[in-house]
Design an enzyme around this catalytic site. Structure first.
Site, PDB file in Angstrom:
ATOM      1  N   MET A   1      -9.436  -1.519   2.821  1.00  0.00           N
ATOM      2  CA  MET A   1      -9.379  -1.148   1.372  1.00  0.00           C
ATOM      3  C   MET A   1      -7.808  -1.575   0.886  1.00  0.00           C
ATOM      4  SD  MET A   1     -11.658   2.294   0.761  1.00  0.00           S
ATOM      5  CE  MET A   1     -10.542   3.231   1.800  1.00  0.00           C
ATOM      6  N   GLY A   2      -7.438  -2.379   1.739  1.00  0.00           N
ATOM      7  CA  GLY A   2      -5.913  -2.979   1.249  1.00  0.00           C
ATOM      8  C   GLY A   2      -4.621  -2.042   1.633  1.00  0.00           C
TER       9      GLY A   2
ATOM     10  N   LEU B   1      -2.083  -3.049   3.187  1.00  0.00           N
ATOM     11  CA  LEU B   1      -2.224  -3.191   4.470  1.00  0.00           C
ATOM     12  C   LEU B   1      -0.983  -2.645   5.438  1.00  0.00           C
ATOM     13  CD1 LEU B   1      -3.286  -7.095   3.887  1.00  0.00           C
ATOM     14  CD2 LEU B   1      -4.770  -4.907   4.387  1.00  0.00           C
TER      15      LEU B   1
ATOM     16  N   HIS C   1      -4.242  -3.176  10.241  1.00  0.00           N
ATOM     17  CA  HIS C   1      -5.200  -4.249   9.692  1.00  0.00           C
ATOM     18  C   HIS C   1      -4.671  -5.604  10.131  1.00  0.00           C
ATOM     19  CE1 HIS C   1      -5.005  -1.099   6.156  1.00  0.00           C
ATOM     20  NE2 HIS C   1      -6.332  -1.211   6.374  1.00  0.00           N
TER      21      HIS C   1
ATOM     22  N   GLN D   1     -17.470   5.721  -1.495  1.00  0.00           N
ATOM     23  CA  GLN D   1     -17.080   6.446  -0.262  1.00  0.00           C
ATOM     24  C   GLN D   1     -16.134   7.425  -0.525  1.00  0.00           C
ATOM     25  OE1 GLN D   1     -15.713   2.548   1.805  1.00  0.00           O
ATOM     26  NE2 GLN D   1     -14.380   4.116   2.813  1.00  0.00           N
TER      27      GLN D   1
ATOM     28  N   LYS E   1      -9.290   3.282  15.094  1.00  0.00           N
ATOM     29  CA  LYS E   1      -8.722   4.915  14.507  1.00  0.00           C
ATOM     30  C   LYS E   1      -9.748   5.664  13.661  1.00  0.00           C
ATOM     31  CE  LYS E   1      -6.530   6.530  10.915  1.00  0.00           C
ATOM     32  NZ  LYS E   1      -6.783   6.405   9.709  1.00  0.00           N
ATOM     33  N   ASP E   2     -10.674   4.853  13.089  1.00  0.00           N
ATOM     34  CA  ASP E   2     -11.829   5.596  12.271  1.00  0.00           C
ATOM     35  C   ASP E   2     -13.025   5.342  13.222  1.00  0.00           C
ATOM     36  OD1 ASP E   2     -10.705   5.861   9.603  1.00  0.00           O
ATOM     37  OD2 ASP E   2     -10.379   3.807   9.731  1.00  0.00           O
TER      38      ASP E   2
ATOM     39  N   GLN F   1     -16.586   6.020  11.956  1.00  0.00           N
ATOM     40  CA  GLN F   1     -17.016   5.034  11.156  1.00  0.00           C
ATOM     41  C   GLN F   1     -17.334   3.632  12.174  1.00  0.00           C
ATOM     42  OE1 GLN F   1     -14.698   3.385   7.702  1.00  0.00           O
ATOM     43  NE2 GLN F   1     -13.959   2.039   8.890  1.00  0.00           N
TER      44      GLN F   1
ATOM     45  N   VAL G   1      -3.422   1.176  16.060  1.00  0.00           N
ATOM     46  CA  VAL G   1      -1.981   0.822  16.332  1.00  0.00           C
ATOM     47  C   VAL G   1      -1.099   1.976  15.774  1.00  0.00           C
ATOM     48  CG1 VAL G   1      -0.280  -0.897  15.153  1.00  0.00           C
ATOM     49  CG2 VAL G   1      -2.469  -1.726  15.722  1.00  0.00           C
TER      50      VAL G   1
HETATM   51  O1  PAF Z   1     -12.034   1.602   7.058  1.00  0.00           O
HETATM   52  C1  PAF Z   1     -12.021   1.276   5.753  1.00  0.00           C
HETATM   53  O2  PAF Z   1     -10.864   0.676   5.186  1.00  0.00           O
HETATM   54  C2  PAF Z   1     -13.235   1.129   4.862  1.00  0.00           C
HETATM   55  O3  PAF Z   1     -13.801   2.282   5.207  1.00  0.00           O
HETATM   56  C3  PAF Z   1     -14.069  -0.038   4.800  1.00  0.00           C
HETATM   57  C4  PAF Z   1     -14.882  -0.361   6.319  1.00  0.00           C
HETATM   58  C5  PAF Z   1     -13.257  -1.288   4.312  1.00  0.00           C
HETATM   59  C6  PAF Z   1     -15.316   0.192   3.963  1.00  0.00           C
HETATM   60  O4  PAF Z   1     -14.750   0.500   2.577  1.00  0.00           O
END
Ligand code: PAF
Length: 284
Positions: free
Chosen positions: A30-31, A33, A37, A61, A149-150, A153, A176
């Site tokens: 989602m940028g 960065l 990332h 989301q 980290k997520d 997810q 990280v």
């Molecule tokens: O982890 C994220 O940044 C977001 O949940 C993802 C996987 C890019 C989906 O929008």
């Protein structure tokens, strides 16, 4: 590095790369960065892929009272970082490009979406898997890279791929951390200096829990109580602290198999999450 904003251009580019014999790695983001990332991109490059990074703040989301509008965005900075780390194609679609009309069909996650982060973010994981499924269809990656980290997810996306037979391997990459242990996150920039200092108690508490488990403490309740006490003493407000099976995300009472300790806390208005491996195979 090429940047495209439309699905048509993205598809054209990936098709050409495939014709040229390349494999494709996808790093969905989602940028805003950070090193977390960039480490995903490095891993994708190390594995020899042509690397697509997507930057899309996915409205699906975010709940109504969450931070969609104020989520940090800085495309110029992101573009420079992506180029520097070797992204081959940067996909930056608009909301209209991704969702030209209200969706009639979306994905829904089962009981895994009701626990941990899902308990306080209803609909969040449905929004995540729906956009990730679209990105998988648009890019057709061989491998897709997600941060540990997520962790919830990561497991849910891996399960989506398994349940729905997506022809992609989902690769989880280590969290990280900043020098003081705080997991890197785009949301860290919401923290003022005092909050930033307090936030570092979260990784410290997780690390201490990992040490206690390595020393032989097997009772989840005891570890959770100690973590909660440490977090509260530091001034953090707890959303949840939980120990679950590493693979099945089921709560465990006794740490006798690979597990994850996961926590979400508030520092002021900012919600932070982190997790750490516990249990026989993962003790370090
Ligand atoms: O982890 C994220 O940044 C977001 O949940 C993802 C996987 C890019 C989906 O929008």
């Amino acid at each position: 590095m090429i940047r495209v904003e439309t699905s048509a251009e993205l598809r054209e580019w990936t098709a050409a790369r495939r014709r040229a014999g390349d494999t494709v790695g996808l790093v969905p983001t989602m940028g805003y960065l950070h090193e977390g990332h960039l480490s995903l991109v490095r891993e994708a490059k190390r594995r020899g892929h042509a690397v697509v990074m997507s930057i899309f703040v996915n409205p699906l989301q975010f709940g109504p009272n969450e931070d969609y509008d104020r989520y940090p965005r800085d495309l110029d900075r992101d573009r420079a970082l992506a180029e520097r780390v070797g992204v081959d194609l940067l996909f930056t679609p608009s909301v209209e490009e991704m969702y030209p009309e209200p969706l009639q069909v979306t994905l829904r996650v089962g009981s895994w979406a009701d626990r941990l982060c899902g308990a306080s973010r209803p609909g969040h994981f449905d929004g995540v898997v729906t956009v990730v499924a679209k990105l998988f269809h648009l890019v057709g990656p061989d491998e897709a890279f997600f941060g540990e980290k997520d962790f919830q997810q990561l497991r849910i996306v891996q399960r989506m791929v398994r349940d729905l037979n997506f022809p992609v391997a989902v690769v989880g990459c280590p969290t990280v951390r900043e020098e003081d242990g705080l997991a890197m996150s785009s949301r860290n920039q919401y923290l003022n200096p005092e909050e930033r200092r307090i936030a570092s108690a979260l990784p410290r508490a997780l690390r201490a829990a990992q040490e206690r488990a390595a020393e032989g403490e097997r009772r989840s309740r005891t570890i959770i109580d100690q973590v909660e006490q440490q977090l509260r003493t530091a001034g953090l407000v707890i959303d949840y602290v939980s120990i679950v099976g590493e693979e099945d995300l089921e709560p465990v009472e006794t740490i006798d198999r690979p597990c994850r300790l996961l926590a979400a806390v508030y520092v002021g208005k900012t919600r932070l999450i982190d997790n750490i491996a516990l249990g026989p195979e993962k003790e370090r």
